[in-house]
Design a protein around this motif. Structure first.
Motif, mmCIF file in Angstrom:
data_model
loop_
_atom_site.group_PDB
_atom_site.id
_atom_site.type_symbol
_atom_site.label_atom_id
_atom_site.label_comp_id
_atom_site.label_asym_id
_atom_site.label_seq_id
_atom_site.Cartn_x
_atom_site.Cartn_y
_atom_site.Cartn_z
ATOM 1 N N GLN A 188 0.844 -1.191 0.000
ATOM 2 C CA GLN A 188 0.000 0.000 0.000
ATOM 3 C C GLN A 188 0.882 1.245 0.000
ATOM 4 O OE1 GLN A 188 -2.594 -0.294 3.374
ATOM 5 N NE2 GLN A 188 -3.832 -1.910 2.451
ATOM 6 N N ASN A 189 0.354 2.312 -0.578
ATOM 7 C CA ASN A 189 1.089 3.574 -0.559
ATOM 8 C C ASN A 189 1.268 4.035 0.878
ATOM 9 O OD1 ASN A 189 1.332 3.713 -3.295
ATOM 10 N ND2 ASN A 189 -0.376 5.108 -3.589
ATOM 11 N N ARG A 190 2.444 4.559 1.147
ATOM 12 C CA ARG A 190 2.743 5.008 2.506
ATOM 13 C C ARG A 190 3.804 6.106 2.447
ATOM 14 N NH1 ARG A 190 2.409 1.279 7.510
ATOM 15 N NH2 ARG A 190 2.363 2.950 9.014
ATOM 16 N N ALA A 191 3.632 7.114 3.249
ATOM 17 C CA ALA A 191 4.611 8.195 3.325
ATOM 18 C C ALA A 191 5.431 8.016 4.595
ATOM 19 C CB ALA A 191 3.913 9.555 3.334
ATOM 20 N N GLY A 192 6.569 8.613 4.630
ATOM 21 C CA GLY A 192 7.399 8.528 5.825
ATOM 22 C C GLY A 192 8.444 9.623 5.843
ATOM 23 N N GLY A 193 9.206 9.684 6.860
ATOM 24 C CA GLY A 193 10.275 10.667 6.950
ATOM 25 C C GLY A 193 9.771 12.048 7.330
ATOM 26 N N GLY A 194 10.604 13.029 7.117
ATOM 27 C CA GLY A 194 10.317 14.402 7.545
ATOM 28 C C GLY A 194 9.779 15.271 6.440
ATOM 29 N N GLY A 195 9.063 14.713 5.450
ATOM 30 C CA GLY A 195 8.498 15.519 4.381
ATOM 31 C C GLY A 195 9.431 15.678 3.199
ATOM 32 N N GLU A 196 10.578 15.058 3.237
ATOM 33 C CA GLU A 196 11.517 15.158 2.117
ATOM 34 C C GLU A 196 10.983 14.376 0.925
ATOM 35 O OE1 GLU A 196 15.467 14.035 3.334
ATOM 36 O OE2 GLU A 196 15.154 14.888 5.328
ATOM 37 N N ALA A 197 11.370 14.781 -0.272
ATOM 38 C CA ALA A 197 10.898 14.152 -1.509
ATOM 39 C C ALA A 197 11.221 12.667 -1.550
ATOM 40 C CB ALA A 197 11.493 14.860 -2.717
ATOM 41 N N ALA A 198 12.341 12.266 -0.984
ATOM 42 C CA ALA A 198 12.754 10.855 -0.997
ATOM 43 C C ALA A 198 11.796 9.982 -0.193
ATOM 44 C CB ALA A 198 14.160 10.711 -0.449
ATOM 45 N N TYR A 199 11.027 10.630 0.717
ATOM 46 C CA TYR A 199 10.105 9.867 1.561
ATOM 47 C C TYR A 199 8.641 10.121 1.214
ATOM 48 C CZ TYR A 199 14.310 9.223 4.297
ATOM 49 O OH TYR A 199 15.574 8.912 4.691
ATOM 50 N N ALA A 200 8.369 10.645 0.030
ATOM 51 C CA ALA A 200 6.989 10.910 -0.392
ATOM 52 C C ALA A 200 6.224 9.583 -0.476
ATOM 53 C CB ALA A 200 6.998 11.610 -1.743
ATOM 54 N N SER A 201 4.895 9.685 -0.509
ATOM 55 C CA SER A 201 4.046 8.491 -0.569
ATOM 56 C C SER A 201 4.454 7.606 -1.748
ATOM 57 C CB SER A 201 2.583 8.917 -0.709
ATOM 58 O OG SER A 201 1.769 7.773 -0.729
ATOM 59 N N HIS A 202 4.657 6.336 -1.467
ATOM 60 C CA HIS A 202 5.082 5.395 -2.509
ATOM 61 C C HIS A 202 4.704 3.964 -2.094
ATOM 62 C CE1 HIS A 202 8.318 5.198 0.442
ATOM 63 N NE2 HIS A 202 8.631 3.999 -0.050
ATOM 64 N N ASN A 203 4.858 3.049 -3.038
ATOM 65 C CA ASN A 203 4.642 1.625 -2.745
ATOM 66 C C ASN A 203 5.792 0.814 -3.326
ATOM 67 O OD1 ASN A 203 4.166 1.493 -5.485
ATOM 68 N ND2 ASN A 203 2.120 0.651 -5.311
ATOM 69 N N HIS A 204 5.758 -0.488 -3.050
ATOM 70 C CA HIS A 204 6.792 -1.398 -3.564
ATOM 71 C C HIS A 204 6.105 -2.558 -4.276
ATOM 72 C CE1 HIS A 204 10.065 0.474 -1.277
ATOM 73 N NE2 HIS A 204 9.144 0.681 -0.343
ATOM 74 N N ASP A 205 6.600 -2.881 -5.458
ATOM 75 C CA ASP A 205 6.071 -4.029 -6.187
ATOM 76 C C ASP A 205 6.486 -5.325 -5.497
ATOM 77 O OD1 ASP A 205 4.870 -2.487 -8.144
ATOM 78 O OD2 ASP A 205 6.636 -2.518 -9.461
ATOM 79 N N ILE A 206 5.611 -6.321 -5.566
ATOM 80 C CA ILE A 206 5.910 -7.660 -5.035
ATOM 81 C C ILE A 206 5.772 -8.627 -6.197
ATOM 82 C CG2 ILE A 206 5.199 -9.479 -3.445
ATOM 83 C CD1 ILE A 206 3.929 -7.250 -1.709
ATOM 84 N N ASP A 207 6.797 -9.378 -6.474
ATOM 85 C CA ASP A 207 6.794 -10.362 -7.554
ATOM 86 C C ASP A 207 7.744 -11.483 -7.124
ATOM 87 O OD1 ASP A 207 6.621 -11.767 -9.891
ATOM 88 O OD2 ASP A 207 7.340 -10.159 -11.192
ATOM 89 N N ASN A 208 7.238 -12.394 -6.260
ATOM 90 C CA ASN A 208 8.110 -13.372 -5.609
ATOM 91 C C ASN A 208 7.510 -14.766 -5.593
ATOM 92 O OD1 ASN A 208 10.056 -11.430 -4.743
ATOM 93 N ND2 ASN A 208 8.693 -10.866 -3.069
ATOM 94 N N ASP A 209 8.394 -15.759 -5.631
ATOM 95 C CA ASP A 209 7.997 -17.135 -5.338
ATOM 96 C C ASP A 209 7.885 -17.268 -3.825
ATOM 97 O OD1 ASP A 209 8.069 -17.957 -7.995
ATOM 98 O OD2 ASP A 209 10.209 -18.445 -7.885
ATOM 99 N N TYR A 210 7.051 -18.194 -3.374
ATOM 100 C CA TYR A 210 6.970 -18.442 -1.934
ATOM 101 C C TYR A 210 6.746 -19.924 -1.688
ATOM 102 C CZ TYR A 210 1.914 -18.957 -2.376
ATOM 103 O OH TYR A 210 0.665 -19.396 -2.734
#
Length: 142
Positions: free
Chosen positions: A76-98
């Motif tokens: 899910q999209n999530r923001a973090g950090g102190g408002g810096e651009a590097a920590y703007a709301s983003h997500n991570h793709d998942i494409d894995n064997d399990y």
């Protein structure tokens, strides 16, 4: 007097054979009296022990199931950090064997109700063994 070639006699004999072969005991509910490996199930006023039972292996304590697959998704999209651009709301793709294993450790309890299906003998009328397929629970509390 009717003879052996009477068509009605043949039909009656056929119906008799079909009826005898079709008579089988029906499914019933048993109660766990003791748990595996020395399982005993109360059924119709009798105690049925392991030599007369076929147990669904998924219900045996210690049974292990293995699963594997491939998952494609995203966090899910999530923001973090102190408002810096590097920590703007983003997500991570998942494409894995399990792979995963599940080991059943708590399956039977004394007093549990189970579904028992009679396995008829060669006479197709007498139950010689039983298949125990699942644990049952009534939703009304009875």
């Amino acid at each position: 007097m009717k003879n052996a070639n009477d068509p009605y006699n043949g039909i009656l004999n056929l119906m008799n054979k079909m009826t005898c072969n079709g008579l089988q005991a029906t499914a019933a509910i048993g109660e766990i009296l003791s748990v595996p490996p020395n399982i005993a199930i109360g059924y119709n006023g009798m105690t049925i022990t392991s030599q007369y039972l076929w147990i669904d292996e998924y219900w045996l304590q210690g049974h292990t199931r293995h699963a594997k697959g491939h998952i494609v998704s995203a966090t899910q999209n999530r923001a973090g950090g102190g408002g810096e651009a590097a920590y703007a709301s983003h997500n991570h793709d998942i494409d894995n064997d399990y792979s995963d294993s599940i080991i059943y450790t708590d399956t039977w309890h004394v007093g549990d109700k189970v579904l028992m299906i009679p396995i008829c003998g060669q006479d197709r009328k007498t139950a010689e063994q039983f298949a125990v397929l699942c644990k049952l629970k009534r939703l009304d509390g009875n």
